[in-house]
Design an enzyme around this catalytic site. Structure first.
Site, short mmCIF file in Angstrom:
data_model
loop_
_atom_site.label_atom_id
_atom_site.label_comp_id
_atom_site.label_asym_id
_atom_site.label_seq_id
_atom_site.Cartn_x
_atom_site.Cartn_y
_atom_site.Cartn_z
N TRP A 102 -12.04 -41.96 51.97
CA TRP A 102 -12.55 -40.60 51.85
C TRP A 102 -11.43 -39.60 51.53
CZ3 TRP A 102 -16.29 -43.19 51.17
CH2 TRP A 102 -17.30 -43.56 52.04
N ASN A 224 -19.95 -39.60 47.93
CA ASN A 224 -20.34 -40.87 48.51
C ASN A 224 -21.86 -40.89 48.67
OD1 ASN A 224 -20.25 -43.39 50.05
ND2 ASN A 224 -20.75 -42.10 51.81
N GLU A 225 -22.51 -41.75 47.90
CA GLU A 225 -23.95 -42.00 47.98
C GLU A 225 -24.82 -40.75 47.79
OE1 GLU A 225 -24.53 -44.23 51.63
OE2 GLU A 225 -23.85 -46.07 50.66
N TYR A 300 -27.05 -53.18 50.17
CA TYR A 300 -27.40 -53.25 51.59
C TYR A 300 -28.87 -53.67 51.73
CZ TYR A 300 -22.99 -50.91 52.53
OH TYR A 300 -21.65 -50.60 52.60
N GLU A 342 -19.60 -51.07 47.25
CA GLU A 342 -19.89 -51.25 48.68
C GLU A 342 -20.91 -52.36 48.81
OE1 GLU A 342 -21.03 -48.34 51.55
OE2 GLU A 342 -19.92 -46.73 50.56
#
Length: 430
Positions: A102, A224-225, A300, A342
């Site tokens: 990050w 992020n996402e 995921y 990820e």
């Protein structure tokens, strides 16, 4: 598909990690797009180090194809030099070459040390950890991927920007109406642009280089996402990414730019959640933007409901393999490299993964799919190492991988698997 698909457990557990372990920092696109913005295909610094570039659907380094096995370690921007050394030394020992961490910490009064305590206000002393991480990574020959804001409230995120300017303090994701004002509010956009400019142009106290001058920073990510649930069409998120990708690329033309999204396809007629328009994100359109150098994919299946009996695959492993190969094929059609940046599974007998052996088998299938299909790289979630008292960083979300030869380390075989895969990815580019 459930009415409220599970988000990754990382977003809530990371906050607990920050509370327990945050240390007080020490003081001390395409080739054509790159050329249009002042870059070149073979970009080097004065000391001869090369930037990673994107060209003809591949990542390239010093004129050759570049493929990698890598990882994530989000906490580098908050922790002591000892903790940074520990995890980056482990990554280098494994042969991993790209680490995602990050580059944001928004809002004062939280458990973490804010880099941006308030809009347009930056705590230079708090940058010690991030500066040192870039310095250490460069010494080890590692590359970093740095997202500039979080979709989730961990370390502030988009909701912090909304709270600053719109007095909307509800940090629950809900239907996204409050959260999604981040993309459309003029003050939020102005503050985000100012933050991006500050980080990208600031001078690292350890290297003496401005961040945009340092090839250690392989890529910047817009977020992020990022998701925009309130606009299923994807137009709101696409408009924001179009604006910010061009802006960030103008600040750092020699470095790569990615969106940082999960790869949701945004299809209105799809029943399978990650392929659907539920999150207001259209991966194909985002990746096709001229300032975006490569597409990002997260995997995921447990968190997204892709377990036995749900979704198009027979189980989480098969579903994830298809998800990876679909994106690499679509990226090839777009002429863009794809990075599986990820991925993770939790050991849970009720979710197809009863033990470490089953998880290793799934990871072997996924990394094999990335290798064989032509992905530019992949980065497992997540590598951690020692904390300041010598113990290991806690396994807050069930995804922790530790590089340690101790027979008691339950992830020893998994770490070895990823090390072997990193070698195979590097060898395949030769």
């Amino acid at each position: 598909m459930t009415d409220q698909p599970r988000t990754t457990g990382r977003r809530t557990l990371i906050a607990a990690a920050a509370l327990g372990l945050a240390a007080t920092p020490l003081l001390g696109g395409t080739a054509s797009a790159a050329r249009a913005l002042g870059g070149s295909d073979d970009r080097t610094t004065g000391d001869g180090r090369s930037f990673v570039t994107a060209r003809d659907g591949e990542l390239r380094l010093a004129g050759r194809r570049f493929r990698f096995g890598g990882t994530n370690c989000y906490y580098l921007h908050q922790q002591s030099h000892y903790m940074i050394d520990a995890v980056l030394n482990d990554a280098a020992a494994m042969g991993l070459t790209v680490i995602r961490a990050w580059a944001f910490a928004d809002g004062a009064g939280h458990s973490y040390r804010a880099l941006q305590p308030a809009p347009f206000s930056y705590d230079e002393a708090a940058f010690d950890s991030l500066d040192y991480a870039v310095h250490k990574a460069g010494q080890l020959g590692l590359r970093l991927v740095l997202p500039l804001v979080n979709n989730w409230p961990d370390y502030g995120g988009m909701q912090q920007y909304v709270s600053w300017f719109l007095s909307l303090s509800d940090d629950s994701y809900g239907d996204g109406v409050h959260h999604d004002r981040f993309y459309t509010d003029a003050n939020c956009r102005k503050a985000y642009r100012a933050w991006a400019k500050h980080v990208i142009q600031r001078r690292n106290r350890f290297t003496g280089l401005r961040y945009h001058e340092d090839p250690t920073v392989m890529a910047w990510e817009l977020a992020n996402e990022p998701r925009c649930r309130s606009d299923k069409s994807g137009a709101t998120l696409l408009g924001w990414v179009r604006e910010m990708s061009a802006y960030v690329k103008s600040l750092a033309p020699r470095q790569l730019l990615a969106v940082g999204d999960e790869g949701f396809y945004g299809r209105a007629d799809a029943a399978d959640y990650p392929y659907s328009d539920y999150e207001g994100s259209d991966w194909l359109k985002l990746t096709a933007l001229p300032a975006v150098d490569y597409g990002t994919v997260h995997v995921y299946p447990q968190n997204w409901g892709e377990i036995t009996g749900n979704g198009p695959g027979s189980n989480a492993t098969d579903w994830g393999t298809r998800w990876i190969t679909d994106h690499v094929a679509d990226g090839r059609a777009l002429g863009k490299p794809v990075v599986v940046e990820e991925f993770g599974l939790q050991i849970d007998a009720g979710r197809d993964i009863p033990d470490t052996a089953a998880r290793d088998a799934a990871y072997r299938a996924w990394t094999g799919a990335a290798l064989d299909s032509g992905a530019a790289g992949d980065q497992f979630w997540l590598l951690t190492s020692r904390v300041d008292d010598g113990s290991f960083y806690p396994d807050y979300d069930g995804h922790r991988i530790v590089w340690d030869s101790d027979q008691a380390n339950p992830t020893r075989t998994t770490a070895q698997l990823f090390a072997a895969h990193a070698r195979a990815m590097a060898d395949s580019a030769r």
